[in-house]
Design a protein around this motif. Structure first.
Motif, PDB file in Angstrom:
ATOM      1  N   THR A   1      41.871  28.008  42.187  1.00  9.95           N
ATOM      2  CA  THR A   1      40.975  29.160  42.253  1.00  9.95           C
ATOM      3  C   THR A   1      40.366  29.279  43.641  1.00  9.95           C
ATOM      4  OG1 THR A   1      38.823  28.156  41.771  1.00  9.95           O
ATOM      5  CG2 THR A   1      40.278  28.547  39.885  1.00  9.95           C
ATOM      6  N   LEU A   2      39.860  30.502  43.936  1.00  7.88           N
ATOM      7  CA  LEU A   2      39.047  30.742  45.131  1.00  7.88           C
ATOM      8  C   LEU A   2      37.648  31.080  44.639  1.00  7.88           C
ATOM      9  CD1 LEU A   2      40.766  32.996  47.829  1.00  7.88           C
ATOM     10  CD2 LEU A   2      40.436  30.527  47.786  1.00  7.88           C
ATOM     11  N   ILE A   3      36.664  30.262  45.040  1.00 14.32           N
ATOM     12  CA  ILE A   3      35.275  30.534  44.698  1.00 14.32           C
ATOM     13  C   ILE A   3      34.672  31.275  45.873  1.00 14.32           C
ATOM     14  CG2 ILE A   3      33.075  29.510  44.010  1.00 14.32           C
ATOM     15  CD1 ILE A   3      35.508  28.980  42.091  1.00 14.32           C
ATOM     16  N   THR A   4      34.130  32.485  45.621  1.00 17.10           N
ATOM     17  CA  THR A   4      33.620  33.298  46.725  1.00 17.10           C
ATOM     18  C   THR A   4      32.178  33.719  46.470  1.00 17.10           C
ATOM     19  OG1 THR A   4      34.460  35.264  45.599  1.00 17.10           O
ATOM     20  CG2 THR A   4      35.898  34.265  47.265  1.00 17.10           C
ATOM     21  N   THR A   5      31.459  33.990  47.553  1.00 13.66           N
ATOM     22  CA  THR A   5      30.105  34.514  47.446  1.00 13.66           C
ATOM     23  C   THR A   5      29.777  35.320  48.693  1.00 13.66           C
ATOM     24  OG1 THR A   5      27.818  33.936  46.838  1.00 13.66           O
ATOM     25  CG2 THR A   5      28.870  32.567  48.519  1.00 13.66           C
ATOM     26  N   ARG A   6      28.584  35.906  48.736  1.00 17.49           N
ATOM     27  CA  ARG A   6      28.129  36.669  49.909  1.00 17.49           C
ATOM     28  C   ARG A   6      26.639  36.420  50.028  1.00 17.49           C
ATOM     29  NH1 ARG A   6      30.167  41.634  51.874  1.00 17.49           N
ATOM     30  NH2 ARG A   6      31.531  41.764  50.053  1.00 17.49           N
TER      31      ARG A   6
ATOM     32  N   PHE B   1      28.461  34.136  42.296  1.00 20.29           N
ATOM     33  CA  PHE B   1      29.764  33.759  42.831  1.00 20.29           C
ATOM     34  C   PHE B   1      30.866  34.354  41.978  1.00 20.29           C
ATOM     35  CE2 PHE B   1      28.463  30.408  39.903  1.00 20.29           C
ATOM     36  CZ  PHE B   1      29.606  30.134  39.154  1.00 20.29           C
ATOM     37  N   CYS B   2      32.074  34.405  42.525  1.00 21.37           N
ATOM     38  CA  CYS B   2      33.233  34.889  41.765  1.00 21.37           C
ATOM     39  C   CYS B   2      34.285  33.789  41.718  1.00 21.37           C
ATOM     40  CB  CYS B   2      33.801  36.148  42.418  1.00 21.37           C
ATOM     41  SG  CYS B   2      35.140  36.879  41.448  1.00 21.37           S
ATOM     42  N   VAL B   3      34.873  33.611  40.528  1.00 23.19           N
ATOM     43  CA  VAL B   3      35.978  32.660  40.347  1.00 23.19           C
ATOM     44  C   VAL B   3      37.270  33.472  40.279  1.00 23.19           C
ATOM     45  CG1 VAL B   3      36.981  30.890  38.868  1.00 23.19           C
ATOM     46  CG2 VAL B   3      34.479  31.079  39.066  1.00 23.19           C
ATOM     47  N   ASN B   4      38.046  33.419  41.372  1.00 25.67           N
ATOM     48  CA  ASN B   4      39.316  34.151  41.442  1.00 25.67           C
ATOM     49  C   ASN B   4      40.452  33.180  41.117  1.00 25.67           C
ATOM     50  OD1 ASN B   4      38.466  36.858  42.873  1.00 25.67           O
ATOM     51  ND2 ASN B   4      37.443  35.206  44.004  1.00 25.67           N
ATOM     52  N   ILE B   5      41.134  33.370  40.006  1.00 26.95           N
ATOM     53  CA  ILE B   5      42.242  32.482  39.635  1.00 26.95           C
ATOM     54  C   ILE B   5      43.502  32.979  40.333  1.00 26.95           C
ATOM     55  CG2 ILE B   5      43.603  31.622  37.685  1.00 26.95           C
ATOM     56  CD1 ILE B   5      41.029  31.506  36.117  1.00 26.95           C
ATOM     57  N   LEU B   6      44.082  32.129  41.180  1.00 27.01           N
ATOM     58  CA  LEU B   6      45.154  32.565  42.085  1.00 27.01           C
ATOM     59  C   LEU B   6      46.525  32.606  41.427  1.00 27.01           C
ATOM     60  CD1 LEU B   6      44.185  30.671  45.375  1.00 27.01           C
ATOM     61  CD2 LEU B   6      43.491  32.938  44.598  1.00 27.01           C
ATOM     62  N   CYS B   7      47.409  33.415  42.018  1.00 28.42           N
ATOM     63  CA  CYS B   7      48.818  33.429  41.616  1.00 28.42           C
ATOM     64  C   CYS B   7      49.656  32.941  42.806  1.00 28.42           C
ATOM     65  CB  CYS B   7      49.242  34.803  41.129  1.00 28.42           C
ATOM     66  SG  CYS B   7      49.042  36.107  42.315  1.00 28.42           S
ATOM     67  N   PRO B   8      50.966  32.645  42.592  1.00 29.08           N
ATOM     68  CA  PRO B   8      51.773  32.046  43.666  1.00 29.08           C
ATOM     69  C   PRO B   8      51.728  32.815  44.984  1.00 29.08           C
ATOM     70  CG  PRO B   8      52.916  31.885  41.584  1.00 29.08           C
ATOM     71  CD  PRO B   8      51.706  32.724  41.324  1.00 29.08           C
ATOM     72  N   GLU B   9      51.602  34.161  44.921  1.00 24.44           N
ATOM     73  CA  GLU B   9      51.570  34.961  46.162  1.00 24.44           C
ATOM     74  C   GLU B   9      50.352  34.601  47.019  1.00 24.44           C
ATOM     75  OE1 GLU B   9      51.880  36.859  43.002  1.00 24.44           O
ATOM     76  OE2 GLU B   9      53.868  36.005  43.345  1.00 24.44           O
TER      77      GLU B   9
ATOM     78  N   CYS C   1      30.253  36.173  38.418  1.00 26.08           N
ATOM     79  CA  CYS C   1      29.220  35.380  37.760  1.00 26.08           C
ATOM     80  C   CYS C   1      27.861  35.442  38.436  1.00 26.08           C
ATOM     81  CB  CYS C   1      29.626  33.903  37.755  1.00 26.08           C
ATOM     82  SG  CYS C   1      31.235  33.592  37.052  1.00 26.08           S
ATOM     83  N   LYS C   2      26.805  35.457  37.583  1.00 24.51           N
ATOM     84  CA  LYS C   2      25.471  35.206  38.146  1.00 24.51           C
ATOM     85  C   LYS C   2      25.154  33.738  37.875  1.00 24.51           C
ATOM     86  CE  LYS C   2      22.303  36.313  34.482  1.00 24.51           C
ATOM     87  NZ  LYS C   2      22.047  37.239  33.450  1.00 24.51           N
ATOM     88  N   LEU C   3      24.579  33.060  38.871  1.00 19.33           N
ATOM     89  CA  LEU C   3      24.296  31.630  38.763  1.00 19.33           C
ATOM     90  C   LEU C   3      23.147  31.421  37.777  1.00 19.33           C
ATOM     91  CD1 LEU C   3      24.789  28.758  39.876  1.00 19.33           C
ATOM     92  CD2 LEU C   3      23.154  29.283  41.697  1.00 19.33           C
TER      93      LEU C   3
END
Ligand SMILES: Cc1cc2nc3c(=O)[nH]c(=O)nc-3n(C[C@H](O)[C@H](O)[C@H](O)COP(=O)(O)O)c2cc1C
Length: 171
Positions: free
Chosen positions: A20-25, A68-76, A121-123
């Motif tokens: 996954t990619l965990i992202t925030t701003r 934060f956002c939990v982005n579940i990645l694919c092979p690309e 997600c909100k923390l």
């Protein structure tokens, strides 16, 4: 008496996981990291957790932004997984600049388009646990992409989810 970090890491190589990619701003600066220490917590309310190293550049911004956002990645997205794991030397907001297509949902955290799923997600809780902090998020929005397959990580390697699907079908 506990085992040492090397023995721990050697053993954890055998736990295959979705990448996954965990992202925030925070203060309008985007931040993120590649993570596999991600797990569902509850369905009602819908909650998910991620364990973030206290030394990771995105650790404090997640706590300060409160989302934060939990982005579940694919092979690309393999190249992105390597970038957000600090493997190509690109840091901070620059990681988002010339790779991937980004949007937002409810919180404002960067959402990567084309993922099998992105949980916005909100923390709600943060727990200190050794070298890491466990961030628990309540899912306030979701983006689903039914056809995408996951990118996995096992035994120190990135594995394409569809290769496993084919192997299972052939078995
Ligand atoms: C497959 C993979 C899984 C990872 N999982 C985690 C994780 O769950 N939690 C974490 O804090 N770091 C994890 N990391 C390490 C971070 O991605 C890496 O240290 C990251 O770049 C954060 O550091 P930086 O933003 O300060 O460069 C993982 C790295 C890889 C390659």
């Amino acid at each position: 008496m506990s085992i040492d970090a090397a023995a721990f890491k050697k053993g954890m190589r055998h736990l295959a996981a979705s990448v996954t990619l965990i992202t925030t701003r925070h203060d309008n600066v985007r931040g993120g990291l590649t993570a596999t220490a991600v797990c569902s917590v509850s369905a009602e309310p819908p909650q998910i957790l991620v364990c973030v190293n206290k030394t990771a550049s995105a650790h404090d911004p997640i706590g300060e932004a409160g989302f934060f956002c939990v982005n579940i990645l694919c092979p690309e997205h393999r190249k992105l997984a390597e970038r957000f794991a600090g493997m190509d030397g690109v840091e901070g907001d620059e990681r988002f600049q010339d790779m991937g297509e980004w949007t937002t949902l409810t919180t404002g955290a960067p959402v990567l388009t084309g993922c099998p799923v992105s949980f916005d997600c909100k923390l709600v809780t943060k727990l200190s646990a050794g070298t890491h902090t466990i961030y628990i998020g309540e899912i306030v929005d979701v983006a689903l992409h039914e056809t995408a397959t996951p990118l996995l990580y096992a035994d120190g390697c990135f594995v394409h989810g569809d290769a496993l699907k084919k192997a299972a079908q052939a078995a």
